[in-house]
Design a protein around this motif. Structure first.
Motif, mmCIF file in Angstrom:
data_model
loop_
_atom_site.group_PDB
_atom_site.id
_atom_site.type_symbol
_atom_site.label_atom_id
_atom_site.label_comp_id
_atom_site.label_asym_id
_atom_site.label_seq_id
_atom_site.Cartn_x
_atom_site.Cartn_y
_atom_site.Cartn_z
ATOM 1 N N SER A 114 0.842 -1.207 0.000
ATOM 2 C CA SER A 114 0.000 0.000 0.000
ATOM 3 C C SER A 114 0.869 1.245 0.000
ATOM 4 N N GLN A 119 -8.624 -0.525 -1.113
ATOM 5 C CA GLN A 119 -9.112 -1.780 -0.536
ATOM 6 C C GLN A 119 -10.486 -1.583 0.076
ATOM 7 N N ASP A 174 -5.355 -1.021 -4.874
ATOM 8 C CA ASP A 174 -4.738 -1.587 -3.680
ATOM 9 C C ASP A 174 -5.643 -2.680 -3.111
ATOM 10 N N GLU A 175 -5.300 -3.919 -3.351
ATOM 11 C CA GLU A 175 -6.113 -5.063 -2.923
ATOM 12 C C GLU A 175 -7.605 -4.790 -3.140
HETATM 13 MG MG LIG Z 1 -2.120 -2.846 2.249
#
Ligand SMILES: [Mg+2]
Ligand SMILES: Nc1ncnc2c1ncn2[C@@H]1O[C@H](COP(=O)(O)OP(=O)(O)O)[C@@H](O)[C@H]1O
Lengths: 270, 277
Positions: free
Chosen positions: B74, B118, B203-204
């Motif tokens: 991240s 995320q 990010d994810e």
């Molecule tokens: Mg992360």
């Protein structure tokens, strides 16, 4: 392992004796209180001698005199109008000032500190003093009171709006920043919408507060029902004063009820 | 450590080395680069989180960045847009040297890069359509882009089109805090599309979704980006997502880039090795 081994000292003492410094502080606090009682000229004697007077006044209040009810109601409406307009005006001015008073969104640390100082100043000077000031500035009447209440509102809402905005979830703000939004765009797209319930809550609480405050502003000639009460008292028309006090009571209770109803709506609406 | 485990560990280390050699070939590949990172370093206090990271992403490529929790994925993505300021190194995005840009130029660069988080990071209490309209703040600012109700007609139509692309046209008026996790993430994707980005970072993006919703959203996301031939850099801790959806896999371990390989050649032993402690 035996029980004694776990708790070798047994029960703690009921009271721990204070340290020397703490003891001295207690003594000093007590001395200050005694001196304060002395300086307000408190005397049990005076209070007891005043009791018949209070009883006499209460007796004269009944039955309340309703003859001036139309004028009193007009003054009551004026009082509430002052509270409403003062709050609204204050709210409109609070939001921009509150944005400048947040660390995250203020354009410059200097602006941040100046805004916070201004809000604190508005909050710490009592509304009666603001009312006196505005009576001199714009003359006797409800407009002076309205301005005083607006200043009071800024002092209160400015602080709580700023706190709510600082505490808002940073995620959406980061998303807006990441897509190239301006600072103002971030504030109004991501922060203010998230803070709306908190803002409404604060605004309703402020309206309750200003309603109570608006009642006394009349004492310094800044409009509203306060002047009616003062005149009735000064002329010993306690039965008229009783009517006024009951009216004030009903207004304040009505505003508080309404405000809590609206607040529940806000909570239900998320 | 048993001898078997030791042998496996050694095998993994060899695989990592082999893959790292291959990365040189990737770097030498011709073609325009949308992302170039050189000697990127970031410390939080005394801790070195990113240690001299360097890699390229070619235009139109999809690249997965994998790594254990806390590896610095991240942080790396945020450094690319200077949402976190890097300490050292240089980052070139879409031909712009990010570290040299002033505020305004940085905003213009961010505008061209979609970023999906995320946690969807949508603005609660606002409608899906308004959240997508916010994406238009990438090219225009002012109150007209704060709420869909006051937005120009063509902006509202474009936002609805973006929502339709993620299959949520029917949910335009619905408040986003009433949507499911998968729907929310799709609104976030629509918001990124609304930017008309040249490059997308994620990010994810599906880590907070249940596996089936995650699969669905990931597939949709990648399909949309492939169709537009957009460059895509995403992080994941799902090895299958990394090898299945990406052209290339980067592996981050304790702040160091230890894998840089074409997805087809990145074998699972090497990939799994980066999760070893
Ligand atoms: Mg992360
Ligand atoms: N703002 C921060 N301040 C201090 N440490 C941080 C901060 N953000 C992340 N870290 C630390 O940096 C490391 C990498 O974090 P992160 O980039 O979020 O990892 P990943 O996304 O790979 O799980 C973690 O150990 C985390 O605790």
């Amino acid at each position: 392992m035996t029980l004694q081994a776990v708790a070798p000292k047994g029960l703690p003492r009921r009271f721990e004796p204070p340290g020397v410094l703490a003891f001295l502080l207690y003594v000093a606090a007590l001395a200050v209180l005694v001196a304060a009682i002395d300086s307000v000229e408190a005397s049990l004697d005076g209070f007891i001698r005043g009791l018949p007077g209070i009883a006499n006044m209460l007796a004269q209040m009944f039955p309340p005199d309703l003859s001036r009810l139309p004028q009193i109601l007009r003054a009551l409406i004026e009082t509430f109008a002052m509270a409403l307009v003062g709050t609204a005006l204050g709210l409109i001015l609070s939001l921009p000032l509150a944005i400048l008073a947040t660390r995250r969104f203020s354009p410059h640390p200097l602006v941040y500190h100046a805004s916070r100082a201004l809000i604190a100043f508005f909050r710490t000077v009592p509304d009666l003093i603001w009312a006196l000031f505005f009576v001199i500035a714009v003359g006797l009447g409800p407009f002076a009171g309205t301005l005083a209440l607006a200043i009071d509102t800024i002092g209160f809402c400015g602080r709580f709006f700023a706190e709510a905005m600082e505490e808002a979830d940073h995620g959406p703000q980061e998303a807006l920043t990441a897509l190239g939004a301006s600072r103002l765009g971030v504030v109004f797209s991501a922060v203010v919408p998230a803070c709306v319930p908190s803002f409404i809550n604060t605004a309703l609480f402020t309206l309750e507060k200003t309603t109570r405050a608006s009642v006394v502003l009349g004492l310094v000639g800044a409009g509203g029902i306060g002047i009616e009460l003062k005149v009735a008292m000064d002329l010993f028309n306690y039965d008229q004063a009783a009517t006024i006090i009951v009216c004030i009571f009903l207004l304040v209770v009505a505003v508080e009820r309404l405000s809590s109803l609206l607040r529940q709506q806000v909570i239900a609406g998320g | 450590m048993t001898s078997l485990a030791l042998r496996e560990h050694e095998a993994a280390a060899t695989a990592v080395a082999a893959v790292a050699v291959e990365s040189a070939a990737v770097a030498a590949e011709p073609g325009p680069r949308d992302i170039s990172v050189r000697r990127l370093a970031k410390n939080f206090g005394e801790r070195r989180i990113l240690d001299r990271i360097g890699f390229d992403v070619l235009r139109g490529q999809a690249v997965a960045l994998i790594g254990a929790n806390g590896a610095g994925k991240s942080t790396l993505l945020r450094c690319c847009l200077r949402l976190i300021e890097p300490d050292e190194g240089s980052i070139t995005l879409l031909g712009e040297k990010a570290e040299t840009l002033n505020r305004r130029a940085l905003r213009r660069l961010r505008a061209r890069v979609g970023f999906v988080f995320q946690r969807h990071n949508l603005v609660p209490r606002l409608s899906a359509l308004t959240n997508v309209v916010h994406g238009a703040q990438a090219r225009a600012s002012g109150p007209a882009y704060w709420f869909h109700s006051v937005a120009p007609r063509r902006v509202r139509e474009e936002a609805l089109h973006c929502l339709a692309q993620v299959g949520l046209a029917d949910f335009a008026a619905q408040r986003v805090d009433t949507l499911s996790g998968g729907q929310s993430q799709r609104v976030a994707i629509a918001r990124a599309l609304m930017q008309r980005p040249a490059l997308v970072l994620a990010d994810e993006p599906v880590a907070s979704l249940d596996p089936s919703a995650g699969e669905e959203v990931m597939q949709l996301f990648v399909d949309l980006l492939k169709r537009e031939k957009l460059t895509f850099l995403y992080t994941s801790h799902n090895l299958r997502h990394a090898t299945h959806y990406a052209d290339r896999v980067l592996g981050l371990r304790e702040g160091r880039l230890v894998i840089d390989a074409p997805a087809a050649q990145a074998d699972s032993v090497a990939l799994r090795a980066i999760y070893d402690r």
